[in-house]
Design a protein around this motif. Structure first.
Motif, PDB file in Angstrom:
ATOM      1  N   GLY A   1     -33.143  18.867  -2.503  1.00  0.00           N
ATOM      2  CA  GLY A   1     -34.596  18.789  -2.685  1.00  0.00           C
ATOM      3  C   GLY A   1     -35.136  17.414  -2.362  1.00  0.00           C
ATOM      4  N   ALA A   2     -34.426  16.360  -2.810  1.00  0.00           N
ATOM      5  CA  ALA A   2     -34.879  15.002  -2.516  1.00  0.00           C
ATOM      6  C   ALA A   2     -34.844  14.719  -1.022  1.00  0.00           C
ATOM      7  N   SER A   3     -33.789  15.200  -0.352  1.00  0.00           N
ATOM      8  CA  SER A   3     -33.694  15.004   1.095  1.00  0.00           C
ATOM      9  C   SER A   3     -34.815  15.739   1.830  1.00  0.00           C
ATOM     10  N   ALA A   4     -35.086  16.967   1.393  1.00  0.00           N
ATOM     11  CA  ALA A   4     -36.151  17.736   2.033  1.00  0.00           C
ATOM     12  C   ALA A   4     -37.512  17.077   1.816  1.00  0.00           C
ATOM     13  N   LEU A   5     -37.752  16.594   0.572  1.00  0.00           N
ATOM     14  CA  LEU A   5     -39.024  15.936   0.293  1.00  0.00           C
ATOM     15  C   LEU A   5     -39.159  14.640   1.084  1.00  0.00           C
ATOM     16  N   ARG A   6     -38.050  13.875   1.173  1.00  0.00           N
ATOM     17  CA  ARG A   6     -38.090  12.632   1.935  1.00  0.00           C
ATOM     18  C   ARG A   6     -38.387  12.905   3.414  1.00  0.00           C
ATOM     19  N   LYS A   7     -37.764  13.932   3.958  1.00  0.00           N
ATOM     20  CA  LYS A   7     -38.013  14.264   5.365  1.00  0.00           C
ATOM     21  C   LYS A   7     -39.440  14.757   5.575  1.00  0.00           C
ATOM     22  N   THR A   8     -39.936  15.537   4.611  1.00  0.00           N
ATOM     23  CA  THR A   8     -41.314  16.021   4.716  1.00  0.00           C
ATOM     24  C   THR A   8     -42.305  14.865   4.693  1.00  0.00           C
ATOM     25  N   LEU A   9     -42.091  13.925   3.778  1.00  0.00           N
ATOM     26  CA  LEU A   9     -42.972  12.758   3.705  1.00  0.00           C
ATOM     27  C   LEU A   9     -42.875  11.926   4.976  1.00  0.00           C
ATOM     28  N   SER A  10     -41.658  11.806   5.506  1.00  0.00           N
ATOM     29  CA  SER A  10     -41.488  11.031   6.734  1.00  0.00           C
ATOM     30  C   SER A  10     -42.165  11.717   7.918  1.00  0.00           C
ATOM     31  N   ASP A  11     -42.003  13.046   8.007  1.00  0.00           N
ATOM     32  CA  ASP A  11     -42.638  13.779   9.107  1.00  0.00           C
ATOM     33  C   ASP A  11     -44.154  13.708   9.026  1.00  0.00           C
ATOM     34  N   GLN A  12     -44.697  13.687   7.813  1.00  0.00           N
ATOM     35  CA  GLN A  12     -46.147  13.618   7.632  1.00  0.00           C
ATOM     36  C   GLN A  12     -46.667  12.177   7.557  1.00  0.00           C
ATOM     37  N   ARG A  13     -45.773  11.207   7.783  1.00  0.00           N
ATOM     38  CA  ARG A  13     -46.138   9.790   7.759  1.00  0.00           C
ATOM     39  C   ARG A  13     -46.742   9.396   6.410  1.00  0.00           C
ATOM     40  N   LEU A  14     -46.150   9.939   5.355  1.00  0.00           N
ATOM     41  CA  LEU A  14     -46.611   9.632   3.999  1.00  0.00           C
ATOM     42  C   LEU A  14     -45.649   8.633   3.365  1.00  0.00           C
ATOM     43  N   ARG A  15     -45.846   7.357   3.744  1.00  0.00           N
ATOM     44  CA  ARG A  15     -45.071   6.276   3.165  1.00  0.00           C
ATOM     45  C   ARG A  15     -46.021   5.312   2.468  1.00  0.00           C
ATOM     46  N   PRO A  16     -45.548   4.588   1.431  1.00  0.00           N
ATOM     47  CA  PRO A  16     -46.456   3.701   0.691  1.00  0.00           C
ATOM     48  C   PRO A  16     -47.156   2.684   1.574  1.00  0.00           C
ATOM     49  N   ASP A  17     -46.434   2.074   2.526  1.00  0.00           N
ATOM     50  CA  ASP A  17     -47.072   1.064   3.377  1.00  0.00           C
ATOM     51  C   ASP A  17     -48.139   1.676   4.270  1.00  0.00           C
ATOM     52  N   ILE A  18     -47.845   2.883   4.803  1.00  0.00           N
ATOM     53  CA  ILE A  18     -48.830   3.538   5.670  1.00  0.00           C
ATOM     54  C   ILE A  18     -50.051   3.949   4.861  1.00  0.00           C
ATOM     55  N   VAL A  19     -49.814   4.516   3.670  1.00  0.00           N
ATOM     56  CA  VAL A  19     -50.946   4.926   2.822  1.00  0.00           C
ATOM     57  C   VAL A  19     -51.773   3.707   2.416  1.00  0.00           C
ATOM     58  N   HIS A  20     -51.117   2.611   2.049  1.00  0.00           N
ATOM     59  CA  HIS A  20     -51.841   1.395   1.641  1.00  0.00           C
ATOM     60  C   HIS A  20     -52.671   0.847   2.798  1.00  0.00           C
ATOM     61  N   ASN A  21     -52.071   0.781   3.982  1.00  0.00           N
ATOM     62  CA  ASN A  21     -52.811   0.279   5.146  1.00  0.00           C
ATOM     63  C   ASN A  21     -53.971   1.192   5.500  1.00  0.00           C
ATOM     64  N   THR A  22     -53.749   2.488   5.416  1.00  0.00           N
ATOM     65  CA  THR A  22     -54.814   3.442   5.753  1.00  0.00           C
ATOM     66  C   THR A  22     -55.975   3.328   4.776  1.00  0.00           C
ATOM     67  N   MET A  23     -55.673   3.253   3.477  1.00  0.00           N
ATOM     68  CA  MET A  23     -56.748   3.129   2.492  1.00  0.00           C
ATOM     69  C   MET A  23     -57.479   1.801   2.633  1.00  0.00           C
ATOM     70  N   SER A  24     -56.760   0.737   2.983  1.00  0.00           N
ATOM     71  CA  SER A  24     -57.419  -0.548   3.232  1.00  0.00           C
ATOM     72  C   SER A  24     -58.348  -0.456   4.431  1.00  0.00           C
ATOM     73  N   ASP A  25     -57.889   0.242   5.478  1.00  0.00           N
ATOM     74  CA  ASP A  25     -58.745   0.430   6.656  1.00  0.00           C
ATOM     75  C   ASP A  25     -59.993   1.231   6.304  1.00  0.00           C
ATOM     76  N   VAL A  26     -59.800   2.259   5.472  1.00  0.00           N
ATOM     77  CA  VAL A  26     -60.958   3.068   5.071  1.00  0.00           C
ATOM     78  C   VAL A  26     -61.958   2.223   4.282  1.00  0.00           C
ATOM     79  N   GLN A  27     -61.435   1.417   3.349  1.00  0.00           N
ATOM     80  CA  GLN A  27     -62.316   0.560   2.555  1.00  0.00           C
ATOM     81  C   GLN A  27     -63.048  -0.444   3.449  1.00  0.00           C
ATOM     82  N   GLU A  28     -62.350  -0.991   4.429  1.00  0.00           N
ATOM     83  CA  GLU A  28     -62.962  -1.943   5.343  1.00  0.00           C
ATOM     84  C   GLU A  28     -64.063  -1.286   6.167  1.00  0.00           C
TER      85      GLU A  28
END
Length: 447
Positions: free
Chosen positions: A313-340
């Motif tokens: 389950g952890a491997s599947a979730l990790r792969k799903t997050l990776s395929d959907q580009r759902l990583r903390p750094d990407i989410v943080h950068n995206t939200m910062s861009d939205v705020q900007e």
């Protein structure tokens, strides 16, 4: 009539045709060949099911189909065709290993020489010889054995390794002897569905796959330890059962001795009974300990399965997050861009609003300046006009003013071009010209 014979077995006309030899070659009369081969193949299959076997002895099976003193003339060619299309296989199809060596062994050694000879120089009624395996039934029985085993498995680690006697009990519904069972086990071992080994005492053990679609792993030392544990538990259960029977027997002997007034025999029987009870108690304690150990093994296997599920389950979730580009750094950068971007939009809106007000004020300032100049000029003109009107009014004040009750003057025709008729002019206005002019100016400014 035997139970594996079809219903048409009593039909003389139909059976005379099916017992007759083939009419011509297969390519010239395919209907005759297909009809007889399909019929006898079904009869041979029913015969094997009825006898709980997967083997066909070509020399003896012909006698099984004797009817009213006659044997089928076409059975030899039927068996030959079933062997050719792999419905019947040599025993070494199951036993020998795969590859060129097994093929050569099957063709040149294991296959009876008499059948090889008759394969090329046979008469139309020549029968193949030797023992062959019904391939479809072998696969069916092998799958039945796998299904029967997996239906009773509760713990893969503890229950997939069983004794040969337990396997024999599972296959009792479709195996009449150990030969058929050994062929089934050999086929399953070749297909990597089971692994056969021997414990320390020389007894045969069988390890099954974890599931119907997986392959079996080799028997390890831990597997043999589990087998020894299971055998010890079964031995203790059997021993306790015998001790309980012995205890009952000694109790009955003591009662009989008392009836016979033999206290000595009664005491001896009771003494043996107490000893037997102590042995039963010790055996039951040992059995409880071993069963608890067996339960711990099953618990460990369950925990292993749960851990594997967590890992998957952890491997599947990790792969799903990776395929959907759902990583903390990407989410943080995206939200910062939205705020900007939001702040940028707010800045743009504020700038546009401020500049719009400045432009409006600038425009209104110039307009107000122009209006004030215009108003001053108009006021000056009105004042000068008022002064001139007052002067004219003063000079004409000697002219009699018509009362309100008088009739208005009518224009009279001018007598001559050089003489102006004063009477033809309108009456002098009685209202204030200055006030009317101011009112008009205000209306003009407001519009």
């Amino acid at each position: 009539m035997k139970n594996y014979f079809p219903k048409c077995w009593e039909d003389d006309e139909r059976m005379d045709y099916l017992f007759s030899a083939f009419r011509g070659e297969k390519n010239t009369n395919p209907h005759d060949w297909d009809t007889k081969i399909n019929f006898w193949n079904s009869v041979i299959t029913a015969y094997c099911r009825s006898h709980k076997t997967v083997t066909v002895n070509c020399e003896t099976i012909i006698e099984e189909f004797r009817r009213k003193g006659k044997v089928p003339l076409c059975v030899g060619q039927v068996l030959d065709e079933l062997i050719r299309i792999k419905k019947l296989e040599s025993v070494n199809y199951v036993i020998a290993s795969r590859g060129w060596l097994s093929w050569s062994f099957h063709v040149f050694i294991s296959t009876p020489s008499s059948w090889l000879f008759s394969r090329f120089w046979k008469k139309p009624t020549a029968y193949p010889s030797g023992v062959y395996i019904h391939r479809d039934l072998l696969k069916e029985y092998a799958n039945s054995l796998l299904e029967a085993h997996h239906n009773q498995v509760q713990c893969d680690l503890a229950d997939n390794l069983v004794t040969y006697e337990a396997v024999k009990s599972l296959s009792s519904d479709f195996c009449k002897d150990s030969t058929t069972l050994d062929l089934i086990l050999s086929y399953l071992e070749k297909e990597k569905k089971i692994c056969i080994g021997y414990s320390g005492d020389g007894s045969k053990v069988v390890k099954f796959t974890d599931g119907p679609n997986s392959t079996v792993q080799a028997i390890s030392e831990a597997d043999f330890g589990i087998i020894r544990l299971k055998k010890t538990i079964e031995m203790l259960k059997l021993q306790i059962s015998k001790l309980v029977e012995k205890k009952k027997k000694l109790h009955q002997e003591a009662k009989t001795a008392l009836k016979e007034a033999s206290k000595t025999k009664a005491k001896q029987a009771l003494r043996k009974k107490l000893s037997t009870e102590k042995m039963i108690e010790n055996s039951e304690q040992t059995l409880a300990t071993l069963e608890q150990l067996q339960d711990e093994i099953k618990t460990a296997e369950s925990q292993k399965v749960i851990l594997s599920a967590y890992e998957a389950g952890a491997s599947a979730l990790r792969k799903t997050l990776s395929d959907q580009r759902l990583r903390p750094d990407i989410v943080h950068n995206t939200m910062s861009d939205v705020q900007e971007v939001v702040e940028m939009c707010q800045d743009i809106s504020t700038i546009m609003q401020d500049k719009s007000q400045e432009l409006e004020q600038s425009y209104m300032g110039e307009e107000s300046l122009d209006q004030s100049d215009l108003e001053a000029e108009l006021a000056a003109l009105l004042n000068s006009q008022a002064d001139s009107d007052n002067e004219e009014y003063a000079t004409s004040s000697a002219t009699p003013v018509r009362d309100k009750g008088d009739t208005p003057l009518r224009r009279r025709p001018i007598a001559s071009a050089n003489k102006f008729d004063v009477d033809s002019l309108p009456d002098v206005p009685s209202h204030n010209i200055q006030e009317d002019g101011d009112k008009q100016v205000r209306q003009l400014l407001s519009s």
